[in-house]
Design a protein around this motif. Sequence first.
Motif, short mmCIF file in Angstrom:
data_model
loop_
_atom_site.label_atom_id
_atom_site.label_comp_id
_atom_site.label_asym_id
_atom_site.label_seq_id
_atom_site.Cartn_x
_atom_site.Cartn_y
_atom_site.Cartn_z
N TYR A 153 3.95 64.51 20.54
CA TYR A 153 5.11 64.13 21.35
C TYR A 153 6.37 64.90 20.97
O TYR A 153 7.21 65.20 21.82
CB TYR A 153 5.41 62.63 21.19
N PHE A 154 6.49 65.25 19.67
CA PHE A 154 7.76 65.81 19.23
C PHE A 154 8.02 67.20 19.80
O PHE A 154 9.10 67.76 19.60
CB PHE A 154 7.82 65.87 17.71
N ILE A 155 7.05 67.79 20.51
CA ILE A 155 7.31 69.07 21.18
C ILE A 155 8.55 68.93 22.06
O ILE A 155 9.30 69.89 22.27
CB ILE A 155 6.08 69.47 22.02
N GLY A 156 8.78 67.73 22.55
CA GLY A 156 9.94 67.51 23.40
C GLY A 156 11.26 67.67 22.69
O GLY A 156 12.30 67.86 23.33
N LEU A 199 11.94 70.14 20.64
CA LEU A 199 12.19 71.57 20.43
C LEU A 199 12.86 72.14 21.68
O LEU A 199 12.24 72.78 22.52
CB LEU A 199 10.87 72.29 20.14
N ARG A 200 14.14 71.89 21.78
CA ARG A 200 14.88 72.22 22.99
C ARG A 200 15.04 73.72 23.20
O ARG A 200 15.34 74.18 24.31
CB ARG A 200 16.25 71.53 22.97
N GLU A 201 14.89 74.53 22.12
CA GLU A 201 15.03 75.97 22.26
C GLU A 201 13.72 76.66 22.63
O GLU A 201 13.68 77.87 22.82
CB GLU A 201 15.55 76.57 20.93
N LEU A 202 12.65 75.89 22.71
CA LEU A 202 11.32 76.46 22.95
C LEU A 202 11.26 77.08 24.36
O LEU A 202 11.55 76.43 25.36
CB LEU A 202 10.26 75.37 22.81
N ASP A 214 8.07 60.94 24.07
CA ASP A 214 8.50 60.69 22.69
C ASP A 214 9.68 59.73 22.66
O ASP A 214 9.75 58.82 21.82
CB ASP A 214 8.88 62.02 22.04
N GLY A 215 10.62 59.90 23.59
CA GLY A 215 11.79 59.02 23.61
C GLY A 215 11.45 57.60 23.99
O GLY A 215 12.18 56.66 23.68
N ALA A 216 10.30 57.43 24.67
CA ALA A 216 9.90 56.09 25.10
C ALA A 216 9.62 55.17 23.92
O ALA A 216 9.68 53.95 24.05
CB ALA A 216 8.66 56.16 25.99
N TRP A 217 9.31 55.74 22.75
CA TRP A 217 9.07 54.90 21.57
C TRP A 217 10.33 54.13 21.17
O TRP A 217 10.24 53.04 20.60
CB TRP A 217 8.61 55.77 20.40
N TRP A 218 11.48 54.73 21.45
CA TRP A 218 12.73 54.08 21.08
C TRP A 218 13.39 53.38 22.26
O TRP A 218 13.89 52.27 22.11
CB TRP A 218 13.70 55.12 20.47
N THR A 219 13.40 54.02 23.42
CA THR A 219 14.05 53.40 24.58
C THR A 219 13.19 52.31 25.21
O THR A 219 13.70 51.48 25.94
CB THR A 219 14.35 54.45 25.64
N LYS A 220 11.87 52.34 24.94
CA LYS A 220 10.92 51.37 25.49
C LYS A 220 10.81 51.46 27.01
O LYS A 220 10.29 50.56 27.65
CB LYS A 220 11.28 49.94 25.07
N GLU A 221 11.29 52.57 27.57
CA GLU A 221 11.21 52.79 29.01
C GLU A 221 10.71 54.21 29.25
O GLU A 221 11.09 55.14 28.54
CB GLU A 221 12.57 52.59 29.67
#
Length: 960
Positions: A334-337, A339-342, A375-382
Amino acid sequence: LLRLPLKDLADDEDIGVLLEFLRTCANANGDKHKHYKVTPTQHLDLSYRPYKILPQEVLRITGLTTLKLSHYGMEHLTDHVSALLQLVHLELHDNRLKGLPDSMHVLTHLQRLSLSRNWLARLPYCLSTLEKLEDLQIDENQLTVIFAEIRVLTALTELNARGNCLRQITPALTHLTKLVTLDLAENQLSFVPSIFGVMTHLVRLSVRANYISELPTEWYTLASGDILVFDVQQNGLKSPPPEIVARGTEQIFEYLRRFHLARASGVLDLSDMGITYLPADVMRFYKSVGVQSEGLKRLILDGNRMSWLPNYLRNMTTLTHISLKNCAFTRLPYFIGDLRELTRLDLYGNDIQSPPDEIIRRGVHSTVRYMRAVDGAWWTKELDISGQRFEHVPLEICDVDSLTSLKMHSQFFSDIPAEIGRLTALTHLNLQHCALVEVPESIGDCYNLRELILNNNKLITLPHGIGSCTALTDLRLHENLLEELPATLGTCTLLNDLRLFNNNLLELPLEIGNMLYLPALRLSSNQLTELSIGIGGLESVTDLLAADNYLETLPPQIGLLTNITRLRVTNNRLTSLPMELGNLCNMTELAVSDNELRELPALGHLTALRTLLVANNPLKLPPDRIIRKGTFAIVNYLRVLFEAGGAPAEIVERGRPSVEAFHQTFQQGVAANNLSLRARLLEQVPTQVRDILTLTTLNLECNLIENLDDAGLGNLVNLHTLKLSYNQIPSFPREFARLTCLTNLEAKYNFLAAIPSSICGLPLKQLLLDANQLMEVQDEFARLTSLTTLSLTNNAIRKIADAVPRGLTLLESLFLQRNEMLTLPDSLTLVYRLHTLDVSFNHLYTLPHDMGRLTGLVRLRLAYNDLELSSMTLDGLVLLEELLLTSNRLSGIPHTFAALKKLTVFQIGGNMFTVEPQNQFLKTWESSQKWLRFNLEAHAHAQAEQTLVAPLRRSKVAGQ
């Protein structure tokens, strides 16, 4: 022999040892003997001799070049060893030496020195002058450090320090440019200096069996020299990882070389290294390089059998290119997300299943955005991934078990994986506008689901497991191909939005009536031939939309939907409408167009009706001319239709069937002296009733009667039973006093503000005045001396006059629950025949003092009051079988209750003392009696303990 100072030998019983020693010294010294000639030698080997000191005779052999004293048992080496200036080879291994004499610094010709397996704790400083020393063996001692002065031993080619306690290595070893063999195995090294990379002259280097976790990348230069043996086994190396170490020296140096070059270039190429996981060394580029320079730009991992990437890569935000060609990846992390410079992600030669191929084909930016959302869904729950045109539901979504909201509408997938059941925290799930043909049973595991949107799919049926989603409030199933609904859907009783239109439903389950909070039932455009009788339970429904079906009839239970405001059944096959439609008094719109109706039922009293659509029906009643005038004309016509027979206007307004039914009921009642006009929506008592003087029973329940003053019921002197419940009566007329035969009067759910005095002189045996507005029971109520049953529940009674119980001596059942009483009159204890007393849900804080006099009491209900322990004087009620004390302020139960031998139902939960859950509501004689015995024993034990402790306390007080 006696001239020799060899005390150790002189005491030896073995003369052969002595002779051998003399022979050896003679050989070395070249002595002449009269019996034989000895040739002199420069080598002396005294190994394995049981001596403890070096004999003086040896020191006289100044021409020695080789001296072997191993296994000698020596603890100290004499200072006079400096006399052997020609020594080149000296072996002192396997002794007990703890040091060397400083005088050894003069042995400048020494080339080989063996000190193995001694007790040296430090390297003797005298060695720093031995500039010609080539071979130094100091293994298996107790050395903790090698002094920096060793740098002067520039001729040294072999250094063996194996098996010591070295914890660090001096960088001075790099000055030994002729060093070929360096053995540092089996020490306690945890770190090795990077400067050793310049020692390209080494052929053999061993750091085996230490505690080294990381090799410096600068050591890669050793590969450019003469290195043949490089042993780093048994260290627990993390860098290079064990996979690299296992593949040999060449792979180790290649690994170090690539990491070293990556520091300067920002490109880390680990392709074809045979690794199965990314080494932790990559973190260096975040901790050091990542801060001080531009950080890692490219990461190349091609040709490895890797299947996952570590989570710490999310911190490598400087990465612009990741290459994973020909690896074993099936899922990207998930953390590929993050890497904003990728800008480039090479995945050729992998069987990537997650993220979906549809995302990967759109390029790296789409992939990064998608993975960032997951990946962000783990924290935002949405998570909202709508409109991505997926052909399969991404499995990684089912791993985000903290999700509460998931939106995946407008996709191409036809099924949902069973893993969706892992999302137990899910409350909102949107799957509309997909191509779903089924929903898995595991959807029932999402028991927190509140909103499930499945419209515009291809669903044919729903799983039975949906019944486990009991928290559902919004279920949208319209625009599908549903042919039936599971009966388990009836467990979703909290639904307030259910959309079923535009499906292929053939029938509705009976359990649909369990949805008590459903405000609208949308069934249009299906294939229904009838509505389930269960719809009668939808008491909250205001909109019933069933147009464009094949309905032939409507169930009579539709008349129970009294809250309905809009009913649409257009374009069906109805031939008649049920009379019960007349009960829908709140209805504002009725659409029955395009059916086969011939007449309308009695709808005249539906005064709220504003829209009545009856077009395209073969109606004969009302006639077409009335229909053309519109809704109000139709309703008015139905109101005045079939007036006849002196029936009340309310009956006439419902049409001919109602009028006929009224007359028939009336005639039957007169013949049987038992007239029932229950639930006729009467606003007043029909005038014909007052003339039936022989009437014994009259039932006027469930009407809209507001006034009895002109009803003339006082004429019915033979009346025994009068039922007036569920009306709007505020008082009784005085003429009720003439009903001298009346024994049963029921007037529940009215608006009585006081007990009418007109009934107080009657021979009533049963009086039910529940759910009125009574606030007091006056003294004159005591005149009802024949009363056996009195029910005054659900009023606002605060006081009962003390004289009332004195007059009700025949009373057997008294129901006063749900009032506002604080106390009961003491005279209640005079009602000796009382066997049932219910005063639950009041505010009682005490009971009459002589409550025990009611010895005939069988049921006593005192739940939900404010009673305290001091008022529990009930031990005289020996016939008591039911006692409810739930939710009071009791701090315990009196031990005297053990006398209640017939007590069967005993409830004591919700008080101010702790009771086990299984004992809060006892419903059997055995369990109740068992608890009372336990309570009695606990009291006896407390009394005994107090008897023992009291004298001790008194004596203590006296002493003070």
